[in-house]
Motif scaffolding. Structure first.
Motif, PDB file in Angstrom:
ATOM      1  N   PRO A   1       0.692  -1.204   0.044  1.00  0.00           N
ATOM      2  CA  PRO A   1       0.030  -0.014  -0.211  1.00  0.00           C
ATOM      3  C   PRO A   1       0.743   1.197   0.117  1.00  0.00           C
ATOM      4  O   PRO A   1       1.353   1.618   1.215  1.00  0.00           O
ATOM      5  N   VAL A   2       1.060   1.682  -1.071  1.00  0.00           N
ATOM      6  CA  VAL A   2       2.019   2.909  -1.299  1.00  0.00           C
ATOM      7  C   VAL A   2       1.549   4.035  -0.415  1.00  0.00           C
ATOM      8  O   VAL A   2       2.582   4.802   0.241  1.00  0.00           O
ATOM      9  N   ALA A   3       0.211   4.614  -0.267  1.00  0.00           N
ATOM     10  CA  ALA A   3      -0.157   5.648   0.372  1.00  0.00           C
ATOM     11  C   ALA A   3       0.319   5.469   1.929  1.00  0.00           C
ATOM     12  O   ALA A   3       0.831   6.235   2.572  1.00  0.00           O
ATOM     13  N   HIS A   4      -0.166   4.161   2.462  1.00  0.00           N
ATOM     14  CA  HIS A   4       0.106   3.954   3.754  1.00  0.00           C
ATOM     15  C   HIS A   4       1.646   3.820   4.184  1.00  0.00           C
ATOM     16  O   HIS A   4       2.133   4.505   5.049  1.00  0.00           O
ATOM     17  N   VAL A   5       2.553   3.215   3.251  1.00  0.00           N
ATOM     18  CA  VAL A   5       4.193   3.170   3.416  1.00  0.00           C
ATOM     19  C   VAL A   5       4.562   4.802   3.560  1.00  0.00           C
ATOM     20  O   VAL A   5       5.301   5.052   4.203  1.00  0.00           O
ATOM     21  N   ALA A   6       4.169   5.519   2.398  1.00  0.00           N
ATOM     22  CA  ALA A   6       4.690   6.812   2.391  1.00  0.00           C
ATOM     23  C   ALA A   6       4.066   7.761   3.850  1.00  0.00           C
ATOM     24  O   ALA A   6       5.069   8.348   4.327  1.00  0.00           O
ATOM     25  N   LEU A   7       2.940   7.433   4.058  1.00  0.00           N
ATOM     26  CA  LEU A   7       2.367   7.854   5.448  1.00  0.00           C
ATOM     27  C   LEU A   7       3.336   7.413   6.520  1.00  0.00           C
ATOM     28  O   LEU A   7       3.678   8.338   7.324  1.00  0.00           O
ATOM     29  N   LYS A   8       3.733   6.245   6.844  1.00  0.00           N
ATOM     30  CA  LYS A   8       4.406   5.864   7.789  1.00  0.00           C
ATOM     31  C   LYS A   8       5.841   6.338   7.627  1.00  0.00           C
ATOM     32  O   LYS A   8       6.425   6.664   8.661  1.00  0.00           O
ATOM     33  N   LEU A   9       6.517   6.399   6.738  1.00  0.00           N
ATOM     34  CA  LEU A   9       7.701   6.950   6.432  1.00  0.00           C
ATOM     35  C   LEU A   9       8.019   8.371   6.519  1.00  0.00           C
ATOM     36  O   LEU A   9       8.800   8.966   7.155  1.00  0.00           O
ATOM     37  N   GLU A  10       6.879   9.174   6.162  1.00  0.00           N
ATOM     38  CA  GLU A  10       6.869  10.312   6.447  1.00  0.00           C
ATOM     39  C   GLU A  10       6.687  11.032   7.888  1.00  0.00           C
ATOM     40  O   GLU A  10       7.395  11.733   8.191  1.00  0.00           O
ATOM     41  N   LEU A  11       5.757  10.101   8.516  1.00  0.00           N
ATOM     42  CA  LEU A  11       5.701  10.512  10.042  1.00  0.00           C
ATOM     43  C   LEU A  11       6.912  10.046  10.744  1.00  0.00           C
ATOM     44  O   LEU A  11       7.279  10.725  11.658  1.00  0.00           O
ATOM     45  N   MET A  12       7.601   9.063  10.576  1.00  0.00           N
ATOM     46  CA  MET A  12       9.013   8.777  10.648  1.00  0.00           C
ATOM     47  C   MET A  12       9.876   9.759  10.608  1.00  0.00           C
ATOM     48  O   MET A  12      10.684  10.228  11.700  1.00  0.00           O
TER      49      MET A  12
ATOM     50  N   GLY B   1       9.370  12.953  10.172  1.00  0.00           N
ATOM     51  CA  GLY B   1       8.680  14.053  11.003  1.00  0.00           C
ATOM     52  C   GLY B   1       8.789  13.821  12.713  1.00  0.00           C
ATOM     53  O   GLY B   1       8.742  14.761  13.177  1.00  0.00           O
ATOM     54  N   GLY B   2       9.329  12.521  12.838  1.00  0.00           N
ATOM     55  CA  GLY B   2       9.476  12.421  14.324  1.00  0.00           C
ATOM     56  C   GLY B   2       8.366  12.016  14.935  1.00  0.00           C
ATOM     57  O   GLY B   2       7.965  12.374  16.311  1.00  0.00           O
ATOM     58  N   LEU B   3       7.193  11.687  14.382  1.00  0.00           N
ATOM     59  CA  LEU B   3       6.055  11.342  14.966  1.00  0.00           C
ATOM     60  C   LEU B   3       5.663   9.917  14.835  1.00  0.00           C
ATOM     61  O   LEU B   3       4.465   9.757  15.608  1.00  0.00           O
ATOM     62  N   TRP B   4       6.551   9.006  14.631  1.00  0.00           N
ATOM     63  CA  TRP B   4       6.028   7.662  14.687  1.00  0.00           C
ATOM     64  C   TRP B   4       7.249   6.989  14.463  1.00  0.00           C
ATOM     65  O   TRP B   4       8.385   7.264  13.845  1.00  0.00           O
ATOM     66  N   GLY B   5       7.419   5.553  15.076  1.00  0.00           N
ATOM     67  CA  GLY B   5       8.253   4.504  14.589  1.00  0.00           C
ATOM     68  C   GLY B   5       9.516   4.837  15.461  1.00  0.00           C
ATOM     69  O   GLY B   5      10.593   4.168  15.047  1.00  0.00           O
TER      70      GLY B   5
END
Length: 191
Positions: free
Chosen positions: A45-56, A58-62
Motif C-alpha cells: 500500500p504505497v500511500a500507507h507506506v508513504a505516510l508511515k515513512l513521512e511520519l517517521m 517527521g519524528g511522529l512515529w516509529g
C-alpha cells in the motif's frame, strides 16, 4: 508494514544509530521489499507506506524522537518510494495526492487513513509537499527522457507509462503544472 518499518528503525537505533539511521533503515526496508510486491496495493500500500515513512521522518512515529532534518532526508522518503515502485512516479504521486487531500475529499472518495489528524499539521503537510515536488520532478524527467527516446512523442508501450493514459507528453506536463499550482497554493497557506 507498520511492524517492518518500525522494527527496522528500532533495530538501527538499538545498534547505536540516531533518528537519521532509523529513517534510513526503514527506507531501505521499503526499497528492498517494495519491488517484489508492487503493483499490488494490498501487498504494497504505497500511500500507507508513504505516510508511515513521512511520519517517521517527521519524528511522529516509529521510535524517532525528533524530525530528521536536512535536504537529504526530506527526499529520502520519496526516493525510497520511487525505488520501491520500480520508478513509478505515477503511483507515488497518487499516494502523495491522497495524503495531501483534505479530510472532506478523502471521506468523499472513501479513503481512510490512520493518523489523518496528523496529516493536517503544517510541518507534516510541508514535508509531504516537498516529497511530492521531488516526485513531480522525477515524473517530468521521465517524460522528457521518453520524448527524447521516442523522437518527441510518448508511446503506449511498457508498464503503465504516459502513453497508457493516451496522452502526449505535453498534456501530461500540463496536468502536472496544474497539480503544482494546487500544491503551491497549499504551501502558501501553510507559510
Amino acid at each position: 508494514w507498520d511492524s517492518l518499518l518500525a522494527g527496522e528503525g528500532a533495530a538501527a537505533t538499538a545498534a547505536g544509530g540516531d533518528d537519521r539511521a532509523a529513517l534510513s533503515a526503514a527506507c531501505n526496508a521499503a526499497r528492498a521489499l517494495g519491488p517484489k510486491l508492487f503493483p499490488s496495493d494490498v501487498a504494497f500500500p504505497v500511500a500507507h507506506v508513504a505516510l508511515k515513512l513521512e511520519l517517521m521522518a517527521g519524528g511522529l512515529w516509529g521510535g524517532t524522537r525528533s524530525a530528521v532534518s536536512g535536504s537529504e532526508e526530506v527526499g529520502a522518503v520519496a526516493e525510497a518510494l520511487l525505488a520501491a515502485t520500480g520508478d513509478s512516479p505515477e503511483a507515488v504521486h497518487a499516494a502523495y495526492d491522497g495524503l495531501l487531500a483534505t479530510p472532506a475529499s478523502r471521506a468523499q472518495h472513501g479513503q481512510l487513513l490512520v493518523q489523518a489528524e496528523q496529516l493536517q499539521t503544517p510541518a507534516l503537510r510541508l514535508r509531504l509537499l516537498r516529497s511530492a515536488l521531488r516526485v513531480l520532478r522525477r515524473w517530468d524527467e521521465k517524460i522528457r527522457a521518453a520524448q527524447v527516446g521516442n523522437g518527441g512523442g510518448v508511446d503506449g508501450g511498457g508498464g503503465g507509462g504516459f502513453g497508457a493514459f493516451g496522452a502526449a507528453g505535453a498534456h501530461v506536463r500540463a496536468a502536472l503544472g496544474d497539480v503544482c499550482v494546487g500544491y503551491a497554493g497549499e504551501a502558501r497557506r501553510l507559510l
